[in-house]
Design a protein around this motif. Structure first.
Motif, PDB file in Angstrom:
ATOM      1  N   GLY A 101       0.813  -1.204   0.000  1.00 33.87           N
ATOM      2  CA  GLY A 101       0.000   0.000   0.000  1.00 33.87           C
ATOM      3  C   GLY A 101       0.853   1.264   0.000  1.00 33.87           C
ATOM      4  O   GLY A 101       0.450   2.307  -0.512  1.00 33.87           O
ATOM      5  N   ASP A 155      -6.147   1.082  -4.496  1.00 30.49           N
ATOM      6  CA  ASP A 155      -7.102   1.590  -3.507  1.00 30.49           C
ATOM      7  C   ASP A 155      -7.840   2.829  -4.024  1.00 30.49           C
ATOM      8  O   ASP A 155      -9.048   2.973  -3.823  1.00 30.49           O
ATOM      9  CB  ASP A 155      -6.392   1.893  -2.180  1.00 30.49           C
ATOM     10  CG  ASP A 155      -5.882   0.618  -1.507  1.00 30.49           C
ATOM     11  OD1 ASP A 155      -6.435  -0.464  -1.786  1.00 30.49           O
ATOM     12  OD2 ASP A 155      -4.923   0.693  -0.720  1.00 30.49           O
ATOM     13  N   TYR A 157     -13.420  -0.753   0.683  1.00 33.52           N
ATOM     14  CA  TYR A 157     -12.031  -0.754   1.149  1.00 33.52           C
ATOM     15  C   TYR A 157     -11.730  -2.111   1.794  1.00 33.52           C
ATOM     16  O   TYR A 157     -12.607  -2.646   2.463  1.00 33.52           O
ATOM     17  CB  TYR A 157     -11.843   0.370   2.175  1.00 33.52           C
ATOM     18  CG  TYR A 157     -10.568   0.271   2.952  1.00 33.52           C
ATOM     19  CD1 TYR A 157      -9.381   0.809   2.444  1.00 33.52           C
ATOM     20  CD2 TYR A 157     -10.530  -0.399   4.179  1.00 33.52           C
ATOM     21  CE1 TYR A 157      -8.205   0.685   3.149  1.00 33.52           C
ATOM     22  CE2 TYR A 157      -9.346  -0.516   4.880  1.00 33.52           C
ATOM     23  CZ  TYR A 157      -8.196   0.028   4.361  1.00 33.52           C
ATOM     24  OH  TYR A 157      -7.033  -0.100   5.052  1.00 33.52           O
ATOM     25  N   PRO A 158     -10.557  -2.711   1.648  1.00 28.44           N
ATOM     26  CA  PRO A 158      -9.444  -2.248   0.836  1.00 28.44           C
ATOM     27  C   PRO A 158      -9.669  -2.562  -0.635  1.00 28.44           C
ATOM     28  O   PRO A 158     -10.238  -3.594  -0.988  1.00 28.44           O
ATOM     29  CB  PRO A 158      -8.256  -3.039   1.395  1.00 28.44           C
ATOM     30  CG  PRO A 158      -8.844  -4.283   1.974  1.00 28.44           C
ATOM     31  CD  PRO A 158     -10.246  -3.945   2.400  1.00 28.44           C
TER      32      PRO A 158
END
Ligand code: KG4
Ligand code: ZN
Length: 340
Positions: free
Chosen positions: A146, A176, A186-187
């Motif tokens: 991420g 994302d 999310y995610p």
């Protein structure tokens, strides 16, 4: 600092609180997972569409002791049976990291054990070693999470050369953000992965920035291009957008990784980080390795996303190499990949 000699059968407790997973694990000899407990905060953050740092820190503080107790119980050991306490010190959210680091130091002091601070990015790499004990450098590592997208040459254990990194968004961040724009939960990475299975990856030719040029990555233009396309084509199928976007990301990641492996003379390619859980990326990297005669090291999905077994394993390697980390070392939110 001098390395520590560890006896065979040494158990290291690992602790991970850098983002939104509270995790603890016990790993024996840096290789065998005796227990691995992960308590995800996904539900807590889902309604905000992303991780809320203050909520994450509070949840870590509540969850950490029970998670550690469960990891010890599952491994059938107590504090006095351990050889060391390893904990992620960075990179990550500062408040979240602080909860783990403070607790790990307290455990180490109370049980009179060495404390070892672990780099979260290096831990993602060692996740692959936990599942593939005969994995041998030289390797090329593609780490996509991420917060990071890195291509690293692993020359030997604990010895690295950074080949490239993202100059803007990380691959996971692009997943994302695009997911959020498409109204997916999310995610976003797993949601796009699922939706893409129903779409056509060749439906829209999204740009492949810097695909054949160096080892750095750029995903910000791709994200903007998806947003612009959807605004201009409101009736487009979301599944086709997801599949075509995913195809563009995977194409660039795999093209650079296999070129790097060839130029570095690596014997294999290793995937790590949350985005390594992506179905298309796993499939395409495996195909590339088969056609290039490279070994493919693709950890299981649970080992790709944040966990503490990878932290305990890295702690074992680092303790033997560098010795214990001084207790004066604090949380390091901006830590880089070691040696780069
Ligand atoms: O490594 P990780 O668990 O946490 C960080 O250290 O950042 O990576 C989380 C990232 C998120 O951006 C998430 O959307 C992405 O990994 N991710 C995926 C998939 N599963 C998780 N991206 C694409 N496809 C997936 N299946
Ligand atoms: Zn991570």
């Amino acid at each position: 600092m001098r390395g520590l000699a560890l006896r065979p059968g040494s158990r290291v407790l690992g602790i991970e609180t850098s983002c939104d997973e509270t995790a603890a694990a016990v790993v024996v000899d840096g290789a065998r997972v005796a227990s691995s407990v992960v308590s995800s905060q996904v539900d807590l953050h889902a309604r905000f569409g992303g991780v809320v740092p203050e909520l994450a820190s509070r949840a870590h503080a509540e969850l950490l002791n029970p998670v550690v107790a469960e990891a010890l119980l599952e491994a059938g050991c107590e504090g006095r049976d351990l050889a060391a306490v390893a904990c992620t010190v960075g990179p990550g959210l500062v408040g979240a990291l602080l909860v783990g680091v403070s607790a790990a130091k307290a455990f180490a002091l109370a049980w009179r054990l060495p404390f070892v601070g672990v780099n979260h990015l290096e831990a993602h790499l060692y996740a692959a070693f936990l599942e593939e004990p005969d994995l041998k450098p030289p390797l090329v590592l593609l780490l996509a999470s991420g917060g990071h997208t890195l291509l690293v040459a692993m020359v030997d254990h604990l010895r690295y050369r950074l080949l490239g990194a993202t100059i803007d968004d990380a691959a996971g961040e692009a997943f994302d953000k695009v997911a959020r724009f498409l109204g997916l939960p999310y995610p976003g990475g797993p949601a796009i992965d699922r939706l893409a299975m129903e779409g056509d990856p060749t439906a829209i030719a999204f740009p492949r920035a810097m695909r054949d040029d160096g080892y750095d990555f750029s995903f910000s233009g791709l994200k903007t291009s998806v947003l612009t396309y959807v605004r201009n084509h409101p009736d487009v199928s979301s599944a086709d957008v997801a599949a075509s976007f995913q195809e563009a990301v995977v194409d660039v990641l795999v093209a650079k990784a296999r070129r790097a492996a060839r130029e570095v003379g690596a014997n294999g390619l290793c995937l790590a980080g949350g985005v390594a859980a992506n179905s298309a990326l796993r499939e395409r990297l495996l195909d590339a390795c088969i056609s290039d005669g490279l070994r493919a090291f693709i950890p299981s999905r649970t080992m790709c996303t944040d966990n503490a077994a990878m932290v305990a394993a890295t702690g074992w390697w680092r303790l033997r190499e560098d010795g214990p980390t001084p207790l004066s070392v604090g949380a390091q939110p901006g830590l880089h990949f070691p040696g780069t």
